[in-house]
Design a protein around this motif. Structure first.
Motif, short mmCIF file in Angstrom:
data_model
loop_
_atom_site.label_atom_id
_atom_site.label_comp_id
_atom_site.label_asym_id
_atom_site.label_seq_id
_atom_site.Cartn_x
_atom_site.Cartn_y
_atom_site.Cartn_z
N ILE A 130 7.45 18.77 25.16
CA ILE A 130 6.46 19.07 24.12
C ILE A 130 6.05 20.54 24.19
O ILE A 130 5.92 21.21 23.15
CB ILE A 130 5.25 18.14 24.29
N ARG A 131 5.84 21.03 25.38
CA ARG A 131 5.42 22.43 25.52
C ARG A 131 6.50 23.39 25.02
O ARG A 131 6.20 24.38 24.34
CB ARG A 131 5.08 22.73 26.97
N LEU A 132 7.77 23.11 25.35
CA LEU A 132 8.85 24.00 24.92
C LEU A 132 8.96 24.04 23.40
O LEU A 132 9.11 25.11 22.80
CB LEU A 132 10.18 23.54 25.53
N LEU A 133 8.87 22.87 22.76
CA LEU A 133 8.94 22.83 21.31
C LEU A 133 7.72 23.51 20.68
O LEU A 133 7.83 24.20 19.66
CB LEU A 133 9.04 21.39 20.83
N ILE A 210 9.52 25.28 10.77
CA ILE A 210 8.17 25.11 11.32
C ILE A 210 7.63 23.72 11.00
O ILE A 210 7.04 23.04 11.85
CB ILE A 210 7.23 26.21 10.79
N GLU A 211 7.84 23.26 9.77
CA GLU A 211 7.39 21.92 9.40
C GLU A 211 8.18 20.84 10.13
O GLU A 211 7.64 19.80 10.51
CB GLU A 211 7.51 21.74 7.88
N GLN A 212 9.48 21.05 10.33
CA GLN A 212 10.28 20.09 11.08
C GLN A 212 9.77 19.96 12.50
O GLN A 212 9.67 18.84 13.04
CB GLN A 212 11.75 20.51 11.08
N LEU A 213 9.47 21.09 13.12
CA LEU A 213 8.96 21.05 14.49
C LEU A 213 7.60 20.36 14.56
O LEU A 213 7.31 19.64 15.52
CB LEU A 213 8.86 22.47 15.05
N LYS A 214 6.76 20.58 13.55
CA LYS A 214 5.46 19.90 13.55
C LYS A 214 5.64 18.39 13.47
O LYS A 214 4.96 17.64 14.20
CB LYS A 214 4.63 20.39 12.36
N ARG A 215 6.56 17.92 12.61
CA ARG A 215 6.81 16.48 12.53
C ARG A 215 7.39 15.94 13.83
O ARG A 215 7.03 14.85 14.28
CB ARG A 215 7.74 16.19 11.35
N GLU A 216 8.28 16.71 14.43
CA GLU A 216 8.87 16.28 15.70
C GLU A 216 7.82 16.20 16.80
O GLU A 216 7.81 15.25 17.60
CB GLU A 216 10.00 17.24 16.09
N ARG A 222 2.84 10.98 19.61
CA ARG A 222 2.53 9.58 19.34
C ARG A 222 3.21 8.66 20.34
O ARG A 222 2.67 7.61 20.70
CB ARG A 222 2.95 9.23 17.91
N ALA A 223 4.39 9.04 20.82
CA ALA A 223 5.08 8.23 21.80
C ALA A 223 4.53 8.43 23.21
O ALA A 223 4.56 7.51 24.04
CB ALA A 223 6.58 8.54 21.78
N LEU A 228 -4.62 10.30 21.83
CA LEU A 228 -5.15 11.61 21.46
C LEU A 228 -5.27 11.76 19.95
O LEU A 228 -6.23 12.37 19.44
CB LEU A 228 -4.25 12.72 22.01
N LEU A 229 -4.31 11.21 19.21
CA LEU A 229 -4.30 11.38 17.76
C LEU A 229 -5.43 10.61 17.08
O LEU A 229 -5.74 10.88 15.92
CB LEU A 229 -2.95 10.92 17.20
N ALA A 230 -6.03 9.66 17.80
CA ALA A 230 -7.15 8.91 17.23
C ALA A 230 -8.48 9.63 17.38
O ALA A 230 -9.49 9.18 16.86
CB ALA A 230 -7.24 7.52 17.89
N GLU A 231 -8.48 10.77 18.10
CA GLU A 231 -9.71 11.51 18.35
C GLU A 231 -10.03 12.46 17.20
O GLU A 231 -9.14 13.15 16.68
CB GLU A 231 -9.59 12.31 19.65
N THR A 232 -11.28 12.52 16.83
CA THR A 232 -11.72 13.43 15.77
C THR A 232 -11.44 14.88 16.18
O THR A 232 -11.82 15.32 17.26
CB THR A 232 -13.22 13.26 15.50
N GLY A 233 -10.77 15.62 15.30
CA GLY A 233 -10.49 17.03 15.56
C GLY A 233 -9.23 17.29 16.33
O GLY A 233 -8.88 18.45 16.57
N CYS A 234 -8.52 16.23 16.74
CA CYS A 234 -7.32 16.40 17.57
C CYS A 234 -6.10 16.00 16.76
O CYS A 234 -5.68 14.84 16.77
CB CYS A 234 -7.43 15.57 18.85
N GLY A 235 -5.52 16.96 16.05
CA GLY A 235 -4.30 16.72 15.30
C GLY A 235 -3.08 16.83 16.19
O GLY A 235 -3.20 17.05 17.41
N PRO A 236 -1.88 16.71 15.63
CA PRO A 236 -0.67 16.73 16.47
C PRO A 236 -0.45 18.04 17.21
O PRO A 236 0.00 18.04 18.36
CB PRO A 236 0.45 16.46 15.46
N LEU A 237 -0.78 19.17 16.58
CA LEU A 237 -0.57 20.46 17.25
C LEU A 237 -1.57 20.67 18.38
O LEU A 237 -1.21 21.14 19.47
CB LEU A 237 -0.66 21.60 16.24
#
Length: 370
Positions: A130-133, A210-216, A222-223, A228-237
């Motif tokens: 995740i960090r490398l991507l 950039i959008e592909q990497l965000k989706r990835e 999520r896996a 984390l994604l259920a927390e307010t203010g915490c998006g995927p990035l």
């Protein structure tokens, strides 16, 4: 017990072993940055003392292989932030700089502060992916910014009215890029127009990647840590920053250690009858940035968080001081969410609401030092 400081480089590593109780030098040597060198280092260390701790300067790109080899051999390893080594080196009586001096400074920094004050090394392969991507996406975003700046200078000569109409961040949208490309196609194909059109094509490729990497990253987060994604203010990035920069919450014994790593542990600056704390500029600034984004988002959109901040200000804290209290609380919460046991906990029906209710439920002590 001995502490072995390691100053890592691409081709070689410098080692310095000191006694944990006295800081006396027990041995020094240099090894190659390859598997035979790693094996030689372990054999050398085992001949010095039966109980030992390896202290490696946290330069992940050059220290990762050696760290992985030590952990595979069953050795105990802690990571030392570069600024801690620099402070230790400035305290030495002998001036100058060399690999041997740096390795000795790393070891004595751990001896001075205590082994338990440093995060243990932990290799989390999914977090590293995740960090490398995420870092790669950051490089592409920086490249997009440079390309947009160059293109705007050309547009200022070719179509000044079009350039003035474009807001900051407009080139992140495909329709704006298409609009600029259509305009450039109508102009005579001189050198400046050709260069501008090449930059437009480059922007298209960057935006798609950039959008592909965000989706990835979204799928990986999520896996790995869906809570984390259920927390307010915490998006995927933001979640990717938390996972990648934490590099395994298991290496922090307490949430206070995690707060120190993230730069959210407040620093006392009291004098006389005045008791207060100031901003901690240490720690991982990327990790601090992620927690800051979450805090700002909750302060804007969650009523319970706004009530918590208002209560802190009523207690006499400044707006920034109240925000620091909130970030310290968030460090505690996200340390818990980043641990593997968090996945086994039942999810609340409204996770963002549940967390912000916790924030506003009771006064939180400001002093949370490690």
């Amino acid at each position: 017990m001995i502490v072995i400081g390691v100053d890592t480089h691409k081709g070689s590593h410098a080692l310095a072993a000191v006694d944990e109780g006295t800081g006396r030098v027990r041995g020094q040597r240099e090894i190659g940055a390859d598997e035979p060198g790693h094996l030689a280092a372990v054999r050398w260390a085992r001949g010095l003392d039966e109980e030992r701790v390896w202290a490696i300067e946290d330069c992940r790109h050059v220290s990762r292989r050696f760290e992985q080899g030590l952990l595979a051999a069953g050795e105990r390893v802690v990571r030392v932030a570069p600024h801690r080594m620099g402070a230790s080196r400035r305290g030495e009586r002998e001036p100058g700089k060399s690999d041997e001096i740096d390795a000795l400074a790393i070891a004595r920094a751990v001896v001075k502060d205590g082994v338990e004050r440093f995060p243990a090394a932990f290799l989390d392969e999914r977090a590293m992916e995740i960090r490398l991507l995420l870092d790669h996406r950051g490089d592409l975003v920086a490249e997009r910014t440079r390309t947009v700046n160059r293109l705007r200078w050309h547009l200022l000569e070719l179509c000044p009215e079009l350039e003035r109409s474009l807001k900051p961040g407009a080139f992140n949208q495909a329709r704006v890029v298409d609009r600029v490309d259509r305009r450039l196609r109508k102009l005579p194909a001189d050198a400046r127009v050709r260069v501008a059109r090449e930059q437009v094509a480059h922007l298209r490729r960057l935006n798609r990647r950039i959008e592909q990497l965000k989706r990835e990253l979204h799928e990986l987060v999520r896996a790995h840590r869906p809570q984390l994604l259920a927390e307010t203010g915490c998006g995927p990035l933001v979640a990717a920053i938390l996972i990648g920069r934490t590099a395994g919450a298991e290496r922090f014994q307490t949430d206070a250690s995690f707060a120190r790593q993230s730069g959210t542990a407040p620093i006392p600056c009291s004098s006389g009858q005045r008791t207060q704390h100031r901003l901690n500029r240490g720690g991982d600034r990327q990790l601090n940035h992620a927690l800051h984004i979450i805090a700002i988002t909750r302060a804007r959109h969650d009523p319970d968080t706004r009530a918590y901040l208002a209560r802190k200000e009523a207690e006499g804290k400044t707006k920034k001081g109240a925000l620091r209290c909130l970030k310290r609380h968030l460090a505690r919460r996200f340390h818990r969410l980043l641990s593997p046991s968090a996945q086994a906990r039942p999810k609340p029906h409204d996770a963002g609401r549940a967390d912000t209710t916790t924030v506003g439920a009771a006064p939180m002590p400001m002093v949370c030092l490690t």
